[in-house]
Design an enzyme around this catalytic site. Structure first.
Site, PDB file in Angstrom:
ATOM      1  N   VAL A  11      37.161  43.081  49.441  1.00  0.00           N
ATOM      2  CA  VAL A  11      36.494  41.775  49.377  1.00  0.00           C
ATOM      3  C   VAL A  11      36.476  41.102  50.756  1.00  0.00           C
ATOM      4  CG1 VAL A  11      36.431  39.534  48.227  1.00  0.00           C
ATOM      5  CG2 VAL A  11      37.218  41.536  46.970  1.00  0.00           C
ATOM      6  N   GLU A 126      35.793  30.860  42.511  1.00  0.00           N
ATOM      7  CA  GLU A 126      34.610  31.430  41.848  1.00  0.00           C
ATOM      8  C   GLU A 126      34.687  32.959  41.738  1.00  0.00           C
ATOM      9  OE1 GLU A 126      31.477  29.964  40.479  1.00  0.00           O
ATOM     10  OE2 GLU A 126      31.864  31.969  39.731  1.00  0.00           O
ATOM     11  N   ILE A 133      28.696  36.845  40.035  1.00  0.00           N
ATOM     12  CA  ILE A 133      28.056  35.927  39.065  1.00  0.00           C
ATOM     13  C   ILE A 133      28.676  34.526  39.190  1.00  0.00           C
ATOM     14  CG2 ILE A 133      27.610  35.471  36.615  1.00  0.00           C
ATOM     15  CD1 ILE A 133      28.087  38.438  36.056  1.00  0.00           C
ATOM     16  N   GLU A 187      41.289  47.286  40.877  1.00  0.00           N
ATOM     17  CA  GLU A 187      42.433  46.568  41.448  1.00  0.00           C
ATOM     18  C   GLU A 187      43.328  47.569  42.179  1.00  0.00           C
ATOM     19  OE1 GLU A 187      42.810  43.081  41.201  1.00  0.00           O
ATOM     20  OE2 GLU A 187      40.779  43.494  40.565  1.00  0.00           O
ATOM     21  N   LYS A 202      40.888  36.992  33.271  1.00  0.00           N
ATOM     22  CA  LYS A 202      39.600  36.310  33.483  1.00  0.00           C
ATOM     23  C   LYS A 202      39.215  35.452  32.280  1.00  0.00           C
ATOM     24  CE  LYS A 202      37.867  39.856  36.642  1.00  0.00           C
ATOM     25  NZ  LYS A 202      37.214  41.167  36.703  1.00  0.00           N
TER      26      LYS A 202
END
Ligand code: NAP
Ligand code: HSE
Length: 424
Positions: A11, A126, A133, A187, A202
């Protein structure tokens, strides 16, 4: 606007790349540039996927903490330790936080939001749900005037990728998982993905935002995809279904129904066509009605896009002197939490192939009030063969009782698989 990133793995790399490549778009929105002035890593001399400016890597978090010019700390390390400690220290030093860490937000989100409020800084997350999304901002901002009634969706990219590859490319579970890891979807410990923990984190986060209810991830009923066999994928597809790992959160008058489990979705349902690393979420609000949000739920650039949205939002607030005076969203202790209610089920038994077996099993099901929608017997001439049923709506407890009895018959080798049919 100087920022620091903690971690430049999948990320972090996406975030760094977007900052470099989309600088014009960023400038157009913000009226200034984003300057990544420090990046925390574990290993200094490691080959990175993209070139990183000289002198900005550090393995000492204090370099970032002490740098007063760094206004936003972007946590992309993953895990709880030491990420949680770093986030708390950064907040206490007046730095705003952006994170993609669902494990932390699901288990310590309430505490961190309170700490951020006390220190007048923002904490935004987010990217912790749904990759690219914009589900969290949609719930917090765009749907703020709605009473949210339910959220149902596919919210783990790794498992959706594995199930898709097992179905369409005939890959084994292990081969598909390896590809998901190589693509940067999984992960660091993929057990969290394949055992449904990531999806439970989540749906816990979404539940707290949507209903203001705190349902800790560890009390959410969850089942992963490790027990799904290729044969289940084959038989369910013959019966007109796809297997998907679903997360469900429904708010009822005095209880909440919440769970994560692999389920059969009819081929003509929109969720059946959500493939690979894509995620999709149905949200139902009392004013807006039903919404479907869909997009890439994992991966470097899609997740980077969500992280950048938060960075830009915080940066704009800093530029405009807007303080974080947003009340910590109202997370009460939860009302009663329930798992799955009445439903149709898919059952696969492995039985000895001899006359009367199917009839006896169907009679036992009848005794427990279970009626059958379809029955398929596969194979012939082998010692044991699979017998596949789709049962009409039934309480899981009743199905379990019937299967306990059926499992005891000498001609039933084993109850191989039980999957809920989700009539979403
Ligand atoms: P990753 O590829 O494993 O990268 C982790 C990075 O953090 C690495 O650069 C690592 O440094 C650094 N790091 C880890 N522990 C550290 C420590 N103790 N001290 C200093 N640096 C440390 O992880 P990722 O896939 O990017 O995921 C990051 C976060 O985003 C996780 O919370 C994950 O759940 C979340 N997320 C991931 C995705 C996705 O698609 N991957 C999507 C949404 C959210 P080194 O490089 O030196 O080892
Ligand atoms: N491991 C997660 C997934 C990353 O596969 O969905 C995105 O949160």
């Amino acid at each position: 606007m100087k920022i620091a990133i903690l971690g430049i793995g999948n990320v972090g790399t996406g975030v760094y790349q977007i900052v470099q490549e989309n600088s014009k778009e960023i400038f157009r929105y913000l009226g200034s540039n984003i300057d990544v002035s420090k990046i925390l890593v574990r290993t200094m001399n490691k080959d990175r996927k993209i070139p990183i400016e000289d002198g900005i890597l550090t393995n000492d978090f204090n370099d970032i903490l002490k740098d007063e010019e760094v206004k936003i700390v972007v946590e992309l390390m993953g895990g709880i330790d030491p990420a949680l400690e770093y986030i708390k220290k950064a907040i206490s030093h007046g730095k705003h936080i952006v994170t993609a860490n669902k494990a932390i937000m699901a288990t310590h989100g309430k505490e961190l939001e309170a700490l951020a409020n006390e220190n007048g800084v923002f904490i935004k997350y987010e990217a912790s749900v749904g990759g690219g999304i914009p589900i969290i901002n949609t719930l917090m901002e765009s749907l703020a005037a709605n009473k949210i009634e339910e959220i149902i969706g596919i919210i783990n990219g790794t498992t959706n990728y594995i199930l898709t590859q097992m179905t369409s490319e005939n890959l084994s579970f292990e081969e598909a998982l390896k590809l998901a890891q190589d693509n940067g979807y999984a992960e660091a410990n993929p057990t969290s993905d394949i055992e449904g923990e990531d999806a439970a984190f989540k749906i816990s986060i979404l539940t707290s935002i949507a209903y203001g209810l705190n349902v800790p991830a560890n009390i959410i009923y969850r089942e992963g995809i490790t027990k799904i066999q290729k044969s289940d994928i084959e038989y369910t597809s013959e019966l007109g279904y796809k297997i998907k790992l679903l997360a469900v959160s429904k708010k009822h008058e005095d209880f909440i129904e919440i769970y994560v489990h692999p389920a059969l979705v009819p081929n003509n349902h929109p969720l059946a066509s959500i493939n690979n690393e894509f995620n999709a979420l149905f949200v139902k609000g009392n004013a807006v009605g039903e919404l479907l949000l869909c997009g890439k739920g994992a991966g470097s650039l899609p997740t980077g896009s969500a992280v950048l949205a938060d960075i830009l939002s915080v940066a704009k607030s800093i530029k405009n002197d807007i303080e974080n005076n947003v009340a910590v969203h109202d997370i009460e202790n939860c009302i009663e939490v329930k798992g799955m209610g009445k439903s149709q089920y898919y059952v696969r038994l492995q039985v000895i192939d001899e006359p009367g077996v199917l009839g006896n099993i169907a009679m036992t099901f009848g005794k427990y009030g279970i009626s059958l929608e379809s029955v398929v017997q596969k194979g012939r001439g082998e010692e044991t063969v699979p017998l596949v049923f789709i049962a009409h709506d039934i309480e899981k407890e009743m199905l379990d009782k019937a299967l306990e009895e059926v499992g005891g018959y000498e001609y039933v080798e084993r109850v191989a698989s039980i999957l809920k049919v989700e009539n979403v």
